[in-house]
Design an enzyme around this catalytic site. Structure first.
Site, PDB file in Angstrom:
ATOM      1  CB  ILE A   1      -0.676   0.140   1.591  1.00  0.00           C
ATOM      2  CG1 ILE A   1      -1.203  -1.114   1.106  1.00  0.00           C
ATOM      3  CG2 ILE A   1      -1.813   1.234   1.764  1.00  0.00           C
ATOM      4  CD1 ILE A   1      -3.125  -1.317   2.102  1.00  0.00           C
TER       5      ILE A   1
ATOM      6  CB  ILE B   1       9.240   6.295  12.229  1.00  0.00           C
ATOM      7  CG1 ILE B   1       7.749   5.038  11.990  1.00  0.00           C
ATOM      8  CG2 ILE B   1       9.205   6.596  10.676  1.00  0.00           C
ATOM      9  CD1 ILE B   1       6.756   5.435  10.752  1.00  0.00           C
TER      10      ILE B   1
ATOM     11  CB  SER C   1      -6.575  -1.844  10.021  1.00  0.00           C
ATOM     12  OG  SER C   1      -7.308  -3.229   9.927  1.00  0.00           O
TER      13      SER C   1
ATOM     14  CE1 TYR D   1      -1.766  -4.022  11.806  1.00  0.00           C
ATOM     15  CE2 TYR D   1      -4.725  -4.567  11.845  1.00  0.00           C
ATOM     16  CZ  TYR D   1      -2.949  -4.184  11.292  1.00  0.00           C
ATOM     17  OH  TYR D   1      -3.422  -3.932  10.539  1.00  0.00           O
TER      18      TYR D   1
END
Length: 266
Positions: free
Chosen positions: A18, A64, A143, A157
């Site tokens: 993506i 990051i 998501s 997640y």
């Protein structure tokens, strides 16, 4: 005329899937794109493809999840290219088991850092310069696990992706009058390389019916190219055809379980 001429954009997780497609589409609209991730070779390959096609792109490897690394990254972008106009928080990963009973504190923290902490650090770093410049766009790819948590995405997640959705809502509510556009893109299953890491990777036939990276990238591009007077708060996109995930979810339930844990299965 390209809609993003003169804009500086950062896309994280831009080496594959993506993120790579988002970077390509933003560059196609004239943005100067900085592709960020951990694997420099993949990032450079993606940046080279953009440059060959007539765009302008740079590859920068950075962890990051670390404040100092983010500070260094934003410092380089600002010095070399100018203030960031567009930040796309796309990077993310699910580390270790999906079942809360088997997730170690280390795996939990790694997943939260990759999906939530990194978004906080980057958004914080670009926020005030965007305000000082008169506005900017921050898009975060969350998501479907944030809306419909289950074993497929896993406890850590799903919680982290729900967290970034909340964070983008906070940015929108707090800074919209300073022309900060904060957008959450919430996709269902997408055919990306990360699916190869599942206990049962989808078959080629199943993958063909899923959303493709370019589909999500188009949603991000829309959020970035609308007139500054308009913001998309959240865009939920899913495959048109629903597939049976029951086997995948059951396998995920026991993924990474310690020896003997399966004996407790009902």
């Amino acid at each position: 005329m390209a809609k993003l001429n003169g804009r500086v954009a950062i896309v994280t997780g831009a080496g594959t899937g993506i993120g790579r497609e988002i970077a390509r589409q933003l560059a196609g609209e004239g943005a100067c794109v900085v592709l960020v991730g951990r694997r420099l070779a993949l990032l450079q390959d993606a940046a080279d493809a953009i440059n060959v096609a007539g765009g302008r792109a740079f590859a920068r490897a950075a962890d990051i999840t670390q404040a100092k690394a983010v500070e260094t990254l934003i410092g380089w972008v600002t010095a070399e290219l100018g203030n960031v106009d567009i930040l796309v928080n796309n990077a993310g990963s699910a580390v270790g088991p999906r079942n809360l009973a088997f997730i170690t504190p280390q795996d939990w923290q790694a997943t939260v850092d990759a999906n939530l902490t990194a978004v906080y650090l980057l958004s914080r770093a670009v926020l005030q310069p965007m305000i000082d410049k008169g506005g900017g766009t921050i898009v975060t790819v969350s998501s479907g696990a944030a809306l419909r948590p289950n074993m497929l995405g896993g406890a850590a997640y799903g919680a982290a992706k729900a967290g970034v959705r909340n964070l983008m809502g906070y940015l929108h509510a707090t800074f919209r009058n300073q022309m900060i556009r904060a957008t959450t893109i919430t996709p269902g299953e997408v055919n990306t390389p990360i699916l190869d890491d599942r206990p049962r990777p989808p078959t080629p036939e199943e993958r063909a019916a899923l959303m493709q990276p370019e589909d999500v990238a188009q949603a991000v591009l829309l959020a970035c190219t609308l007139p500054p007077r308009t913001v998309i708060e959240e865009l939920v996109i899913v495959p048109t055809r629903m597939r049976d995930q029951s086997v995948d979810i059951e396998l995920a339930r026991w993924f990474g379980a310690p020896d003997g844990a399966g004996s407790t299965k009902s």
